[in-house]
Design a protein around this motif. Structure first.
Motif, mmCIF file in Angstrom:
data_model
loop_
_atom_site.group_PDB
_atom_site.id
_atom_site.type_symbol
_atom_site.label_atom_id
_atom_site.label_comp_id
_atom_site.label_asym_id
_atom_site.label_seq_id
_atom_site.Cartn_x
_atom_site.Cartn_y
_atom_site.Cartn_z
ATOM 1 N N GLY A 161 0.762 -1.262 0.000
ATOM 2 C CA GLY A 161 0.000 0.000 0.000
ATOM 3 C C GLY A 161 0.784 1.298 0.000
ATOM 4 N N GLY A 162 0.085 2.343 -0.357
ATOM 5 C CA GLY A 162 0.639 3.690 -0.362
ATOM 6 C C GLY A 162 -0.446 4.642 -0.802
ATOM 7 N N GLY A 163 -0.422 5.851 -0.219
ATOM 8 C CA GLY A 163 -1.388 6.873 -0.625
ATOM 9 C C GLY A 163 -2.825 6.503 -0.307
ATOM 10 N N GLY A 164 -2.999 5.610 0.684
ATOM 11 C CA GLY A 164 -4.354 5.273 1.114
ATOM 12 C C GLY A 164 -5.088 4.336 0.148
ATOM 13 N N PHE A 275 2.454 6.761 13.477
ATOM 14 C CA PHE A 275 1.533 6.110 14.401
ATOM 15 C C PHE A 275 0.134 6.699 14.272
ATOM 16 C CE2 PHE A 275 5.654 5.961 16.535
ATOM 17 C CZ PHE A 275 5.718 4.648 17.001
ATOM 18 N N LEU A 276 -0.843 5.877 14.624
ATOM 19 C CA LEU A 276 -2.141 6.430 14.964
ATOM 20 C C LEU A 276 -2.142 6.487 16.486
ATOM 21 C CD1 LEU A 276 -4.425 4.528 12.449
ATOM 22 C CD2 LEU A 276 -3.544 6.863 12.286
ATOM 23 N N TYR A 277 -2.788 7.531 17.021
ATOM 24 C CA TYR A 277 -2.763 7.762 18.458
ATOM 25 C C TYR A 277 -4.205 7.923 18.922
ATOM 26 C CZ TYR A 277 -1.938 10.342 22.829
ATOM 27 O OH TYR A 277 -1.919 10.764 24.136
HETATM 28 P P1 ADP Z 1 -0.659 4.500 3.108
HETATM 29 O O1 ADP Z 1 0.763 4.006 2.997
HETATM 30 O O2 ADP Z 1 -1.551 3.988 2.012
HETATM 31 O O3 ADP Z 1 -0.754 5.966 3.282
HETATM 32 P P2 ADP Z 1 -1.047 4.039 5.992
HETATM 33 O O4 ADP Z 1 -0.892 2.737 6.663
HETATM 34 O O5 ADP Z 1 0.016 5.063 6.215
HETATM 35 O O6 ADP Z 1 -1.250 3.778 4.410
HETATM 36 O O7 ADP Z 1 -2.424 4.679 6.392
HETATM 37 C C1 ADP Z 1 -2.907 5.846 5.786
HETATM 38 C C2 ADP Z 1 -4.039 6.439 6.584
HETATM 39 O O8 ADP Z 1 -5.137 5.505 6.689
HETATM 40 C C3 ADP Z 1 -3.691 6.793 8.012
HETATM 41 O O9 ADP Z 1 -3.098 8.063 8.126
HETATM 42 C C4 ADP Z 1 -5.076 6.752 8.657
HETATM 43 O O10 ADP Z 1 -5.772 7.937 8.309
HETATM 44 C C5 ADP Z 1 -5.753 5.580 7.966
HETATM 45 N N1 ADP Z 1 -5.532 4.324 8.692
HETATM 46 C C6 ADP Z 1 -4.525 3.427 8.515
HETATM 47 N N2 ADP Z 1 -4.615 2.377 9.369
HETATM 48 C C7 ADP Z 1 -5.725 2.603 10.106
HETATM 49 C C8 ADP Z 1 -6.388 1.888 11.172
HETATM 50 N N3 ADP Z 1 -5.937 0.711 11.629
HETATM 51 N N4 ADP Z 1 -7.511 2.430 11.711
HETATM 52 C C9 ADP Z 1 -8.005 3.611 11.233
HETATM 53 N N5 ADP Z 1 -7.438 4.325 10.248
HETATM 54 C C10 ADP Z 1 -6.318 3.844 9.679
#
Ligand code: ADP
Length: 446
Positions: A161-164, A275-277
């Motif tokens: 993954g990347g960019g959501g 991180f998510l916080y």
């Molecule tokens: P990407 O590399 O596609 O950007 P990330 O893993 O960094 O993927 O996640 C991107 C965004 O998706 C995070 O900033 C958050 O907003 C949301 N996200 C990711 N994992 C979770 C989770 N377990 N619960 C809720 N939101 C999440």
């Protein structure tokens, strides 16, 4: 030692890297596509090489052309900036095979962190707290069993993954099959790899990331956190350091966990642990093995030039600071100025007819834009970053309000009006927002 750096990027970050090289007395080579012949980083570099036509794949992502440009100019190192080839392990290996220093981590570390499953497993082994989820890949056959164990709602995420992209929420058992199959087909289309994994879906988290730098020999420091919760479609819009949600003890505790992990990994270069916080707990989501767009707010509150540190550790000179030397001072906010309609976010390339950057104490503008500059339509729409520093968050916000009034960019649409809106908002003033706040706010205004 490094004597000539080829900057394999464009736009504001190419200029940013160029400035650091100049300060260190290192010669610079700009590379550019035919669309960027007039770009500021090309004008300011000691030498420049055209590496291809406008599409990125044929220029900024063209490894052969970039290596050839190194050989022609005698560059002994490459700084990849962010995006493009910055997290491409193969690129790092090819440079290495040519005896050119890659200003970044080892190919092995890029690879580990580039795959979300191995990244998460590695983070966990290094003592970093992670989001509860599947052990590795999830297949349609075992998805239900895994989801029941984690508990709904769950998030299906692409390994590559990347960019959501390739991310789908399943709120209940009824949604699960569809979420898994959509995530898999999106992942296959976007990344050519349909592997997915599963995580507990967090409802109202903040996005908080820790800046680290390591010397590759077992020394590493953290430079505190950035709060990047204000996002639209997973793209960061406004970032602050420090986070309004953390106190000093929380900052130093998670920072130390990250620095210790990087010591164990013998990580080299700058990196960001994201991180998510939520409810006082940190949950690792990914690590970016490069400089981030929002790095200047960390520089503002620490006074440390991250590109200088990257170049130092790449050349084997080690870090210029120890953890004890790093002092956090005041508050900084970055606004990403995009060439986009501030309501619809449709890109607005074209010619800048008038450009006036703000100034004064605590103000930094990182931008390759200038009056008469024609923004090409081929690349991302970031045209500049406004970074404001103050002794306190209140002072920083007061300064930002003043600075936004001074900034003039005419001839194209920009996201400056969005920031003028946000600076007057009570939730923003209170620092009271999570990762969904901005999307909800934008939806409420239409
Ligand atoms: P990407 O590399 O596609 O950007 P990330 O893993 O960094 O993927 O996640 C991107 C965004 O998706 C995070 O900033 C958050 O907003 C949301 N996200 C990711 N994992 C979770 C989770 N377990 N619960 C809720 N939101 C999440």
């Amino acid at each position: 030692m490094i004597s000539k750096v080829l900057i394999a990027n464009r736009g504001e970050i190419a200029l940013r890297v160029l400035r650091a090289c100049k300060e260190l007395g290192i010669a610079t080579v700009a590379v550019h596509s035919t669309a960027d012949a007039d770009a500021m980083h090309v004008r300011l570099a000691d030498e420049s090489v055209c590496i291809g036509p406008p599409p990125s794949r044929e220029s900024y992502l063209n490894i052969h052309q970039i290596v050839a440009a190194c050989e022609i100019t005698g560059a002994d190192a490459v700084h990849p900036g962010y995006g493009f080839l910055s997290e491409n392990a193969k690129f790092a290996e090819i440079l290495d095979a040519h005896g050119i220093t890659f200003i970044g981590p080892t190919a092995e570390h890029i690879r580990i962190m580039g795959d979300k499953i191995t990244a998460k497993q590695t983070a966990q082994e290094l003592g970093i707290p992670v989001v509860p989820g599947s052990d590795g890949e999830v297949r349609p056959e075992n998805a239900l069993e895994v989801a029941r164990k984690i508990g709904f709602p769950v998030l299906i995420k692409a390994t590559a993954g990347g960019g959501g992209r390739g991310m789908k929420v399943a709120r209940s058992e009824a949604d699960l099959d569809e979420a898994v199959s959509t995530a898999r087909s999106e992942a296959l289309a976007a990344f050519g790899n349909d592997a997915v994994y599963m995580e507990k879906y967090l409802g109202k988290p903040r996005h908080i990331e820790i800046q680290v730098v390591g010397d590759g020999m077992g020394n590493a420091v953290h430079l505190g956190e950035r709060d990047c919760s204000l996002q639209r479609r997973h793209q960061k819009v406004w970032e602050e350091a420090n986070s309004p949600a953390l106190n000093v003890e929380q900052r130093m505790k998670i920072g130390q966990v990250c620095a210790d992990a990087m010591k164990k990994l013998k990580y080299r270069g700058a990196g960001t642990i994201e991180f998510l916080y939520e409810n006082g707990e940190f949950y690792f989501i990914e690590m970016n093995t490069r400089l981030q767009v929002e790095h200047p707010i960390t520089e503002a509150i620490t006074g440390i030039d991250l590109v200088h540190e990257q170049i130092r550790v790449a050349s084997g000179a080690g870090l210029s600071v120890t953890q004890e030397d790093i002092v956090f001072s005041g508050h900084a906010i970055e606004c990403r100025i995009n060439a986009e309609d501030p309501r619809t976010f449709v890109p607005s390339p074209g010619t800048i007819t008038h450009f006036h950057a703000p100034g004064g104490l605590g103000v930094r503008v990182d931008s390759g834009a200038y009056q008469g500059y024609k923004i090409p339509p081929y690349y991302d729409s970031l045209i500049g970053k406004l970074i404001v520093h103050g002794r306190t968050r209140v002072e920083c916000m007061m300064r930002l309000r003043r600075v936004l009034d001074e900034f003039v960019i005419d001839g194209i649409k920009t996201t400056l009006p969005l920031f003028q809106d946000l600076i007057g908002n009570q939730d923003i003033a209170n620092g009271d927002y999570d990762i969904h706040w901005l999307e909800n706010y934008l939806a409420s205004k239409t």
